[in-house]
Design a protein around this motif. Sequence first.
Motif, PDB file in Angstrom:
ATOM      1  N   THR A  14     -83.524  -9.022  44.452  1.00  0.00           N
ATOM      2  CA  THR A  14     -83.199  -8.933  43.183  1.00  0.00           C
ATOM      3  C   THR A  14     -82.304  -7.649  42.984  1.00  0.00           C
ATOM      4  O   THR A  14     -81.683  -7.637  41.859  1.00  0.00           O
ATOM      5  CB  THR A  14     -84.435  -8.586  42.502  1.00  0.00           C
ATOM      6  OG1 THR A  14     -85.123  -7.565  42.989  1.00  0.00           O
ATOM      7  CG2 THR A  14     -85.257  -9.807  42.264  1.00  0.00           C
ATOM      8  N   ARG A  15     -81.893  -7.034  43.990  1.00  0.00           N
ATOM      9  CA  ARG A  15     -80.689  -6.184  43.884  1.00  0.00           C
ATOM     10  C   ARG A  15     -79.533  -6.695  43.590  1.00  0.00           C
ATOM     11  O   ARG A  15     -79.199  -7.802  44.182  1.00  0.00           O
ATOM     12  CB  ARG A  15     -80.710  -5.079  45.124  1.00  0.00           C
ATOM     13  CG  ARG A  15     -80.000  -3.907  44.585  1.00  0.00           C
ATOM     14  CD  ARG A  15     -79.248  -3.537  46.053  1.00  0.00           C
ATOM     15  NE  ARG A  15     -78.239  -4.619  46.247  1.00  0.00           N
ATOM     16  CZ  ARG A  15     -76.866  -4.392  45.909  1.00  0.00           C
ATOM     17  NH1 ARG A  15     -76.634  -3.412  45.012  1.00  0.00           N
ATOM     18  NH2 ARG A  15     -75.954  -5.296  45.942  1.00  0.00           N
ATOM     19  N   ARG A  16     -78.600  -6.238  42.810  1.00  0.00           N
ATOM     20  CA  ARG A  16     -77.384  -6.583  42.504  1.00  0.00           C
ATOM     21  C   ARG A  16     -76.680  -5.353  41.973  1.00  0.00           C
ATOM     22  O   ARG A  16     -77.042  -4.344  42.040  1.00  0.00           O
ATOM     23  CB  ARG A  16     -77.279  -7.564  41.397  1.00  0.00           C
ATOM     24  CG  ARG A  16     -77.624  -7.000  40.058  1.00  0.00           C
ATOM     25  CD  ARG A  16     -77.433  -8.223  38.855  1.00  0.00           C
ATOM     26  NE  ARG A  16     -77.942  -7.650  37.506  1.00  0.00           N
ATOM     27  CZ  ARG A  16     -79.239  -7.357  37.236  1.00  0.00           C
ATOM     28  NH1 ARG A  16     -80.231  -7.383  38.252  1.00  0.00           N
ATOM     29  NH2 ARG A  16     -79.640  -6.989  36.084  1.00  0.00           N
ATOM     30  N   SER A  17     -75.171  -5.465  42.186  1.00  0.00           N
ATOM     31  CA  SER A  17     -74.203  -4.529  41.975  1.00  0.00           C
ATOM     32  C   SER A  17     -74.136  -4.471  40.323  1.00  0.00           C
ATOM     33  O   SER A  17     -73.700  -5.416  39.649  1.00  0.00           O
ATOM     34  CB  SER A  17     -72.804  -4.859  42.451  1.00  0.00           C
ATOM     35  OG  SER A  17     -72.904  -4.865  43.923  1.00  0.00           O
ATOM     36  N   VAL A  18     -74.369  -3.117  39.840  1.00  0.00           N
ATOM     37  CA  VAL A  18     -74.413  -3.187  38.162  1.00  0.00           C
ATOM     38  C   VAL A  18     -73.105  -2.304  37.971  1.00  0.00           C
ATOM     39  O   VAL A  18     -72.664  -1.372  38.745  1.00  0.00           O
ATOM     40  CB  VAL A  18     -75.605  -2.012  37.864  1.00  0.00           C
ATOM     41  CG1 VAL A  18     -75.571  -1.568  36.510  1.00  0.00           C
ATOM     42  CG2 VAL A  18     -77.012  -2.632  38.393  1.00  0.00           C
ATOM     43  N   ARG A  19     -72.437  -2.901  36.680  1.00  0.00           N
ATOM     44  CA  ARG A  19     -71.054  -2.352  36.327  1.00  0.00           C
ATOM     45  C   ARG A  19     -71.197  -2.370  34.936  1.00  0.00           C
ATOM     46  O   ARG A  19     -70.300  -2.198  34.169  1.00  0.00           O
ATOM     47  CB  ARG A  19     -70.243  -3.463  36.765  1.00  0.00           C
ATOM     48  CG  ARG A  19     -69.760  -3.788  38.293  1.00  0.00           C
ATOM     49  CD  ARG A  19     -68.805  -4.654  38.560  1.00  0.00           C
ATOM     50  NE  ARG A  19     -68.635  -4.962  39.945  1.00  0.00           N
ATOM     51  CZ  ARG A  19     -69.239  -5.575  40.851  1.00  0.00           C
ATOM     52  NH1 ARG A  19     -70.307  -6.438  40.304  1.00  0.00           N
ATOM     53  NH2 ARG A  19     -68.721  -5.598  42.072  1.00  0.00           N
ATOM     54  N   ASP A  20     -72.452  -1.744  34.514  1.00  0.00           N
ATOM     55  CA  ASP A  20     -72.497  -1.179  33.078  1.00  0.00           C
ATOM     56  C   ASP A  20     -73.750  -0.144  32.879  1.00  0.00           C
ATOM     57  O   ASP A  20     -74.949  -0.648  33.488  1.00  0.00           O
ATOM     58  CB  ASP A  20     -72.779  -2.360  32.025  1.00  0.00           C
ATOM     59  CG  ASP A  20     -72.743  -2.079  30.662  1.00  0.00           C
ATOM     60  OD1 ASP A  20     -71.567  -1.674  30.020  1.00  0.00           O
ATOM     61  OD2 ASP A  20     -73.871  -1.924  29.944  1.00  0.00           O
ATOM     62  N   TYR A  21     -73.388   0.962  32.694  1.00  0.00           N
ATOM     63  CA  TYR A  21     -74.576   2.022  32.730  1.00  0.00           C
ATOM     64  C   TYR A  21     -74.818   2.548  31.455  1.00  0.00           C
ATOM     65  O   TYR A  21     -73.734   2.672  30.576  1.00  0.00           O
ATOM     66  CB  TYR A  21     -74.179   2.779  33.726  1.00  0.00           C
ATOM     67  CG  TYR A  21     -74.221   2.545  35.174  1.00  0.00           C
ATOM     68  CD1 TYR A  21     -75.203   2.356  35.916  1.00  0.00           C
ATOM     69  CD2 TYR A  21     -72.936   1.955  35.642  1.00  0.00           C
ATOM     70  CE1 TYR A  21     -74.991   1.871  37.525  1.00  0.00           C
ATOM     71  CE2 TYR A  21     -72.806   1.473  36.890  1.00  0.00           C
ATOM     72  CZ  TYR A  21     -73.842   1.409  37.797  1.00  0.00           C
ATOM     73  OH  TYR A  21     -74.075   0.872  38.990  1.00  0.00           O
ATOM     74  N   THR A  22     -75.790   2.856  31.168  1.00  0.00           N
ATOM     75  CA  THR A  22     -76.317   3.922  30.031  1.00  0.00           C
ATOM     76  C   THR A  22     -75.780   5.366  30.279  1.00  0.00           C
ATOM     77  O   THR A  22     -75.526   5.726  31.423  1.00  0.00           O
ATOM     78  CB  THR A  22     -77.840   4.097  29.700  1.00  0.00           C
ATOM     79  OG1 THR A  22     -78.525   4.445  30.658  1.00  0.00           O
ATOM     80  CG2 THR A  22     -78.140   2.476  29.440  1.00  0.00           C
ATOM     81  N   ASP A  23     -75.887   6.329  29.176  1.00  0.00           N
ATOM     82  CA  ASP A  23     -75.539   7.643  29.629  1.00  0.00           C
ATOM     83  C   ASP A  23     -76.608   8.533  30.265  1.00  0.00           C
ATOM     84  O   ASP A  23     -76.422   9.716  30.698  1.00  0.00           O
ATOM     85  CB  ASP A  23     -74.890   8.226  28.214  1.00  0.00           C
ATOM     86  CG  ASP A  23     -73.651   7.792  27.815  1.00  0.00           C
ATOM     87  OD1 ASP A  23     -73.066   7.453  28.719  1.00  0.00           O
ATOM     88  OD2 ASP A  23     -73.301   7.883  26.427  1.00  0.00           O
ATOM     89  N   LYS A  24     -77.705   7.865  30.298  1.00  0.00           N
ATOM     90  CA  LYS A  24     -78.788   8.725  30.898  1.00  0.00           C
ATOM     91  C   LYS A  24     -78.536   8.987  32.326  1.00  0.00           C
ATOM     92  O   LYS A  24     -78.503   8.269  33.190  1.00  0.00           O
ATOM     93  CB  LYS A  24     -80.127   7.661  30.746  1.00  0.00           C
ATOM     94  CG  LYS A  24     -81.476   8.417  31.347  1.00  0.00           C
ATOM     95  CD  LYS A  24     -82.824   7.485  31.071  1.00  0.00           C
ATOM     96  CE  LYS A  24     -83.808   8.143  31.693  1.00  0.00           C
ATOM     97  NZ  LYS A  24     -85.154   7.431  31.816  1.00  0.00           N
ATOM     98  N   GLN A  25     -78.742  10.322  32.654  1.00  0.00           N
ATOM     99  CA  GLN A  25     -78.815  11.116  34.006  1.00  0.00           C
ATOM    100  C   GLN A  25     -79.803  10.729  34.911  1.00  0.00           C
ATOM    101  O   GLN A  25     -80.974  10.526  34.361  1.00  0.00           O
ATOM    102  CB  GLN A  25     -78.338  12.410  33.847  1.00  0.00           C
ATOM    103  CG  GLN A  25     -77.928  12.888  35.222  1.00  0.00           C
ATOM    104  CD  GLN A  25     -76.745  12.469  35.756  1.00  0.00           C
ATOM    105  OE1 GLN A  25     -76.895  11.738  36.752  1.00  0.00           O
ATOM    106  NE2 GLN A  25     -75.622  12.923  35.256  1.00  0.00           N
ATOM    107  N   VAL A  26     -79.518  10.406  36.172  1.00  0.00           N
ATOM    108  CA  VAL A  26     -80.706  10.159  37.162  1.00  0.00           C
ATOM    109  C   VAL A  26     -80.998  11.752  37.451  1.00  0.00           C
ATOM    110  O   VAL A  26     -80.087  12.401  37.802  1.00  0.00           O
ATOM    111  CB  VAL A  26     -79.884   9.726  38.343  1.00  0.00           C
ATOM    112  CG1 VAL A  26     -80.981   9.429  39.405  1.00  0.00           C
ATOM    113  CG2 VAL A  26     -79.314   8.378  37.920  1.00  0.00           C
ATOM    114  N   SER A  27     -82.384  11.722  37.844  1.00  0.00           N
ATOM    115  CA  SER A  27     -82.878  13.066  37.774  1.00  0.00           C
ATOM    116  C   SER A  27     -82.544  13.451  39.317  1.00  0.00           C
ATOM    117  O   SER A  27     -82.367  12.666  40.126  1.00  0.00           O
ATOM    118  CB  SER A  27     -84.597  12.925  37.693  1.00  0.00           C
ATOM    119  OG  SER A  27     -85.202  12.222  38.696  1.00  0.00           O
ATOM    120  N   GLU A  28     -82.789  14.898  39.585  1.00  0.00           N
ATOM    121  CA  GLU A  28     -82.313  15.421  40.823  1.00  0.00           C
ATOM    122  C   GLU A  28     -83.438  15.088  41.867  1.00  0.00           C
ATOM    123  O   GLU A  28     -83.284  14.760  43.007  1.00  0.00           O
ATOM    124  CB  GLU A  28     -82.504  16.927  40.709  1.00  0.00           C
ATOM    125  CG  GLU A  28     -82.102  17.529  41.819  1.00  0.00           C
ATOM    126  CD  GLU A  28     -81.989  19.268  41.941  1.00  0.00           C
ATOM    127  OE1 GLU A  28     -82.224  19.571  43.123  1.00  0.00           O
ATOM    128  OE2 GLU A  28     -81.297  19.631  40.725  1.00  0.00           O
TER     129      GLU A  28
END
Length: 193
Positions: A14-28
């Motif tokens: 189910t993994r795929r290359s994502v080419r559209d993102y929200t502004d939400k930052q990924v946590s440390e």
Amino acid sequence: MVGEENEVIRNIKTRRSVRDYTDKQVSEESINTIIDAGIHAPTGFGSEPWFFVVIQNREMMQRMSDYCKPKLLSQLEDVPSDNVTEFKKMLKKEEFDIFYNAPLLIIVLGSNAGFTTDYDCAMCAQNMMLAAHSMGIGSCWVGTACFIQDNEEFMSELGIPYDYRVIAPIVFGYEGKVRERPPRQEPEVVWIH
């Protein structure tokens, strides 16, 4: 396909290359988990030849994108594929960002001294993308960004040691517009019994 699918197989499929993102930052914490999954990839001779640069600075990513786009365009000039033609049109647009406006870029670098560095870092990158997907975080390997290797200013600014090279620039973030994953073709397999 034969056999039952377990959680790992479902994650891979189910993994795929994502080419559209929200502004939400990924946590440390999530970033550290993703990198930790990467370093558990197998390596030739146990070399672990990797080095990671984590970039969350959008201005720097924009400068890198602007630098890399014309470099790739010149390499793709004579490639006659329909898919490449569409991508070249995108690269010519000033507003196009090779990082798809993702909030996070992790560059996997490999030691020039390693005998199996390219393979090791590719397996590391795949582990990272699969781990991210299992956590609800999208990713995309952006090969175009490898052109930063030719820019001493970027290499210095990013603190990349002289004896390492860019192998896998990967963006991460939370998916915006969801695209369907394209179906896979049946593989050609030769069986020898």
